[in-house]
Design a protein around this motif. Structure first.
Motif, mmCIF file in Angstrom:
data_model
loop_
_atom_site.group_PDB
_atom_site.id
_atom_site.type_symbol
_atom_site.label_atom_id
_atom_site.label_comp_id
_atom_site.label_asym_id
_atom_site.label_seq_id
_atom_site.Cartn_x
_atom_site.Cartn_y
_atom_site.Cartn_z
ATOM 1 N N HIS A 17 0.845 -1.201 0.000
ATOM 2 C CA HIS A 17 0.000 0.000 0.000
ATOM 3 C C HIS A 17 0.878 1.248 0.000
ATOM 4 N N THR A 61 3.900 1.524 -1.279
ATOM 5 C CA THR A 61 4.551 1.774 -2.565
ATOM 6 C C THR A 61 3.557 2.299 -3.604
ATOM 7 N N SER A 62 2.319 1.804 -3.577
ATOM 8 C CA SER A 62 1.370 2.327 -4.563
ATOM 9 C C SER A 62 1.078 3.799 -4.284
ATOM 10 N N SER A 113 3.917 5.862 -5.592
ATOM 11 C CA SER A 113 3.841 6.039 -7.041
ATOM 12 C C SER A 113 2.810 7.094 -7.404
ATOM 13 N N THR A 146 5.367 1.004 -12.280
ATOM 14 C CA THR A 146 4.613 1.277 -11.047
ATOM 15 C C THR A 146 3.499 0.242 -10.960
ATOM 16 N N SER A 147 3.016 0.016 -9.733
ATOM 17 C CA SER A 147 1.914 -0.932 -9.553
ATOM 18 C C SER A 147 0.604 -0.312 -10.017
ATOM 19 N N LEU A 148 0.684 0.919 -10.509
ATOM 20 C CA LEU A 148 -0.484 1.623 -11.050
ATOM 21 C C LEU A 148 -0.369 1.738 -12.564
ATOM 22 N N GLU A 184 9.498 9.448 -13.816
ATOM 23 C CA GLU A 184 8.718 8.509 -13.000
ATOM 24 C C GLU A 184 9.347 7.116 -13.032
ATOM 25 N N ALA A 207 10.647 5.294 -9.723
ATOM 26 C CA ALA A 207 10.000 4.023 -9.350
ATOM 27 C C ALA A 207 10.966 3.026 -8.722
ATOM 28 N N GLN A 229 10.409 2.469 -5.013
ATOM 29 C CA GLN A 229 9.353 1.536 -4.624
ATOM 30 C C GLN A 229 9.846 0.094 -4.823
ATOM 31 N N GLN A 248 11.876 -1.395 -2.033
ATOM 32 C CA GLN A 248 11.050 -1.773 -0.883
ATOM 33 C C GLN A 248 10.365 -3.110 -1.136
ATOM 34 N N SER A 249 9.752 -3.252 -2.310
ATOM 35 C CA SER A 249 9.023 -4.483 -2.618
ATOM 36 C C SER A 249 9.972 -5.675 -2.626
ATOM 37 N N ARG A 270 7.259 0.037 9.023
ATOM 38 C CA ARG A 270 5.943 -0.448 8.611
ATOM 39 C C ARG A 270 5.931 -1.974 8.488
#
Lengths: 368, 356
Positions: free
Chosen positions: A231, A233-234, A237, B197-199, B207, B211, B214, B217-218, B253
Motif C-alpha cells: 500500500h 509503494t502504490s 507512485s 509502477t503498480s499503477l 517517474e 519508481a 518503490q 522496498q518491494s 511499517r
C-alpha cells in the motif's frame, strides 16, 4: 492469533481540546440489496447476477486473504450477528459515543463498485452508494459526513457525480482508492481534479483497490503481509505521478488527503524527487516548483496505522518533516488494526500537536 | 578529498558501446543472428543513453561513446579521487531478453567482455557477475562458471524482475551465491516484465527513475517475508543506486505489520529491522536527503547502524557535480567506515593488498 482485548472503559483523549475528528470510518451495507433503491433494474440485475468485478480473479473476497474475517475487529460484529459497521446505532455506540468522536468521515470501501472493470456499472454504483450514505448514515447522525464515491476509471462520469454532490455540506470529500489503473497524475484523471477544485472538496485517497497490474513493479507478491506493505509503494507512485505530471501545479486548489496510506515514507519521496530534480527536469519543462514544496502544500496524511519506529523520538522527526499541520487522526473503525485515539497517538507528541492532529488540522482541510 | 583516499567504489558502470563489442565473446549462432536479424542493441529505458541522468555532462566525450574505456574510468574517477578499488557493474540490457537461451549467451558474453576489457586492464577493478534471471539453472551455471575468478566479487540482478526476488524458485541461485561467498547485488532498473509502477505505465522517464525507490522496498519485503534470510543466514544483499532515506520508514511499517500477521509467515522469526541491519548494505549514491547536517544525522540515527552504507560514485550517472563529497554531518569515523571498512566487511573476495 488475534484475540479480543478486554473492553476498555469509554473515554476521549484528553488532548483533543480542539475536537476529535476521525477521518476514516468504513460503513458497510447489511447486504448488497441495500443499494437497490437507487439502482436501475438493469444495474440491479447486474449487481445480483455478476456482483463486483474488480481487476483480480476472485468473484468473492480479496486475492490476499485478510488477517481476520472482513479484516474487522471481532467485537465489531453487531449483537444480532450483522457484519461490522452495518448498523449505524451500534457503530455510534461502539465508536462515536465510546471515544467521544465529534465528526466522523465515512469512507465506504468495497462493495462499492470503485475500480470495477465495467465503467457504467461503477458509475451507477457510485451514485447508489452516495445516496445510501446519506439515507442510511448521515440522516440519523449529524456527526457523520459522507464521501463522494466516484467511478474513477471513468473520469468524466466522476466529474458529473462530484458536481452533483458539490453543494451538499453532508459530503466532505471526493473518495478514490489508491490503486488506479494509471498513475493518478495522468491527465486522464484531470477531470476529477478539475471538478473537485471547482466545488472546493478535498480528494481523499484511501489505500486499497486493484489497479489490474501486479502489486509490485517486480510482479505479484505471495503474502498478505506484502500486500499491506505495498500500500505504501502504490501511494508513493501516485504521489510521484501527481507531482511529475504537473497535476498539483495545474490545479493549485487541490487538496489531497492520504488515508491509511502510512506516512513515514512521505519525506523520503519528497527528498528523492528534489534530489533528482536537477538531473531529470530536462524532460519536465512544465514543472516550475520544487517537488517537496508541492507536496508540503497539497498533501495531508492520516495517522492509522501509526508508524512505530524503534525509538519514539524518531516518530517526532518524521512528523516534523511532514508538517504538524498536515497530520489527521484516523481510527479505521471497524477494521482489526483500529487505532484507539487514547493510545494510538503517543503522549510524547507535544500536546499542542496532538490537539491539532485530533481536530484542528481536519477542521482546516475539510472546512468543518 | 583526503577522506576519499583509498576508498572502495561499489558502483561503477562501464557502458557497452554497442552490440559489436560483444561479438568476440559470443558463439557463432548468436553472433550471426545479430546481423541476420538486425538487432539494434540492448540499451534500456532505465538508463536512456542520451539522457542527462545517464551520463554526467562533463563525462561525455566530444566524440565517441561515454564510459566505454578503461582510460575514461581512470581519468574521470580512479586517478583523480585516489580510489583504491572499484566494483564495476555493466547495465547493458542483456537481462531483459525474453529468449532464455539467448539471454544466457549474451549474459555470458557481457561477463566475458567485462573480464577482458576491464578487469584484465586495471588491477584496481573487481566486477559483478551479471545474472540471467529468467532461468535459475542458467543463473546458477553462470555463477559456477565465473566464481573461480576472485575478481568477480558479487552477482547482480535488476531490482524489477518478472516475479518478486524472494520467490522460492530463485533459492538455488542464493544457495550458489552463499556457497561461493558472493553477495547478491540488486541494482536499480527493470526487466520490464511489469509496468514500473503498480499503477501502470507512467508518462515520464522521471517517474521510471523514481519508481526504483518503490522497487527496492518491494524486493526487500519479498526477500524477508519469503524467509530467504532464515534459509540463507549468511546471504549478503547489496542495494546499488537504491537511495537510502526510504529504508527506515519502510522497515518500521513492515516490522509493525509482521507483529500483527506473523502467523502468515511463521518461518520469519526475527524482526525485519534486525534482518536488514545484519544482511543488507546500501550504496551511498544517490543520497536522497536534504543537504543539511541535522537532517542527515537524524536519518543516520533512523538507519540505526554505521555498517550499512558503502561509498559509490555511480559513474557515469549524474548524481553530483564536480568532485564527490559526503553528505554533511558525517564525521571522519563514519566516513572511513563508509568509504573503506564497510565494503571490506561486505566483500571478502576483494583482495586486501591494494588497500591502505
Amino acid at each position: 492469533m488475534n484475540v479480543i482485548r478486554p473492553q476498555a472503559a469509554p473515554g476521549r483523549p484528553l488532548a483533543a481540546t480542539q475536537g476529535l475528528i476521525d477521518v476514516d470510518i468504513h460503513p458497510r451495507p447489511t447486504s448488497l440489496h441495500d443499494y437497490d433503491p437507487w439502482l436501475s433494474q438493469e444495474m440491479r440485475d447486474r449487481l445480483h447476477t455478476y456482483g463486483m468485478r474488480p481487476r483480480h480473479g476472485f468473484s468473492k473476497g480479496p486475492p490476499y486473504f485478510k488477517a481476520m474475517p472482513l479484516a474487522c475487529r471481532k467485537d465489531a460484529w453487531t449483537p444480532e450477528g450483522g457484519v461490522p459497521a452495518s448498523d449505524p446505532a451500534f457503530m455510534a455506540r461502539q465508536h462515536l459515543d465510546f471515544h467521544g468522536v465529534d465528526v466522523g468521515v465515512l469512507n465506504p470501501l468495497q462493495p462499492s463498485g470503485q475500480g470495477d472493470q465495467n465503467n457504467a456499472f461503477s458509475a451507477a454504483m457510485a451514485f447508489a452508494v452516495n445516496e445510501w450514505q446519506l439515507h442510511r448514515w448521515v440522516a440519523g447522525d449529524d456527526r457523520l459526513r459522507a464521501s463522494v464515491v466516484v467511478p474513477y476509471e471513468d473520469p468524466e462520469a466522476s466529474a458529473r457525480e462530484i458536481r452533483l454532490r458539490g453543494g451538499d455540506p453532508r459530503f466532505c470529500q471526493v473518495l478514490l482508492m489508491s490503486r488506479t489503473s494509471h498513475p493518478l497524475g495522468n491527465p486522464k484523471y484531470w477531470p476529477i481534479f478539475e471538478a473537485a477544485q471547482e466545488v472546493g472538496l478535498p480528494i481523499g485517497i484511501h489505500a486499497f483497490g486493484y489497479s489490474g497490474w501486479a502489486m509490485t513493479n517486480g510482479g505479484w507478491p505471495s503474502f498478505y503481509i506484502e500486500e499491506v506493505s505495498e500500500h505504501a509503494t502504490s501511494c508513493q507512485s501516485l504521489v510521484n505521478s501527481l507531482v511529475l505530471e504537473g497535476a498539483l501545479e495545474r490545479f493549485p486548489g487541490l487538496k489531497i488527503v492520504l488515508i491509511e496510506c502510512g506516512f513515514g515514507w512521505l519525506p523520503s519521496v519528497a527528498w528523492r524527487l528534489d534530489k533528482h530534480f536537477p538531473s531529470l527536469r530536462h524532460e519536465l519543462p512544465h514543472l516550475k516548483r520544487l517537488p517537496s514544496e508541492q507536496i508540503r502544500e497539497h498533501i495531508w496524511v492520516s495517522t492509522q496505522p501509526i508508524e512505530e519506529p524503534p525509538r519514539p523520538e524518531q516518530l517526532l522527526d518524521c512528523m516534523d518533516w511532514i508538517g504538524w499541520d498536515r497530520i489527521l487522526y484516523a481510527s479505521d473503525y471497524p477494521h482489526w488494526d483500529f487505532d484507539d485515539p487514547r493510545t494510538a497517538i503517543p503522549t510524547h507528541i507535544p500536546e499542542a500537536h496532538r490537539a491539532a492532529i485530533f481536530g484542528a488540522n481536519a477542521r482546516r482541510v475539510y472546512g468543518f | 578529498m583526503n577522506w576519499l583516499q583509498g576508498a572502495i567504489d561499489a558502483d561503477l558502470h562501464p557502458m557497452v558501446p554497442g552490440l559489436q563489442a560483444l561479438v568476440p565473446y559470443l558463439p557463432p549462432l548468436w553472433r550471426d543472428q545479430i546481423a541476420q536479424r538486425g538487432m539494434e542493441g540492448f540499451d534500456t529505458q532505465a538508463f536512456p543513453p542520451n539522457s542527462p541522468k545517464t551520463v554526467r555532462a562533463d563525462w561525455r566525450p566530444a566524440a565517441g561513446p561515454p564510459a566505454a574505456t578503461i582510460g575514461q574510468l581512470r581519468d574521470q574517477v580512479l586517478d583523480p579521487w585516489g580510489i583504491a578499488r572499484g566494483i564495476i557493474t555493466p547495465l547493458y540490457g542483456v537481462q531483459l531478453v525474453f529468449n532464455e537461451d539467448m539471454a544466457q549467451a549474451f549474459t555470458a558474453a557481457l561477463n566475458d567482455w567485462t573480464r577482458a576489457e576491464w578487469l584484465d586492464r586495471d588491477p584496481r577493478l573487481a566486477a559483478s557477475i551479471v545474472l540471467p534471471m529468467f532461468n535459475p539453472e542458467h543463473a546458477v551455471a553462470e555463477i559456477e562458471r565465473l566464481a573461480p575468478d576472485p575478481r568477480f566479487v558479487q552477482a547482480m540482478v535488476l531490482v524489477m524482475g518478472e516475479t518478486p526476488l524472494g520467490r522460492r524458485h530463485n533459492w538455488p541461485i542464493f544457495e550458489a551465491l552463499v556457497r561461493h561467498d558472493l553477495p547478491l547485488a540488486i541494482h536499480a532498473g527493470s526487466t520490464y516484465r511489469n509496468p514500473v509502477t503498480s499503477l501502470g505505465w507512467p508518462s515520464w522517464y522521471a517517474e521510471d527513475y523514481a519508481a526504483n525507490q518503490q522497487a527496492f522496498q518491494s524486493t526487500l519485503a519479498s526477500l524477508i517475508t519469503e524467509g530467504t534470510f532464515q534459509k540463507f543466514p549468511t546471504l549478503k544483499v547489496v542495494l546499488l543506486e537504491s537511495g537510502v532515506s526510504w529504508l527506515p520508514a519502510f522497515l518500521w511499517r513492515l516490522s509493525k505489520t509482521w507483529k500483527g500477521v506473523r502467523f502468515e509467515v511463521p518461518w520469519l522469526q526475527r524482526s525485519p529491522l534486525e534482518i536488514v541491519r545484519e544482511n543488507v548494505r546500501l550504496s551511498i549514491q544517490p543520497f536522497d536527503a536534504p543537504d543539511d547536517a541535522e537532517t542527515v544525522q537524524r536519518l543516520m540515527d533512523h538507519l540505526g547502524s554505521d555498517e550499512m552504507l558503502l561509498w559509490s560514485s555511480d559513474w557515469p550517472h549524474w548524481q553530483f557535480d564536480g568532485p564527490p563529497r559526503l553528505p554533511p554531518g558525517i564525521g571522519p569515523d563514519l566516513a572511513r567506515k563508509i568509504c573503506i571498512e564497510n565494503a571490506r566487511a561486505t566483500y571478502s573476495r576483494l583482495s586486501q593488498e591494494a588497500l591502505p
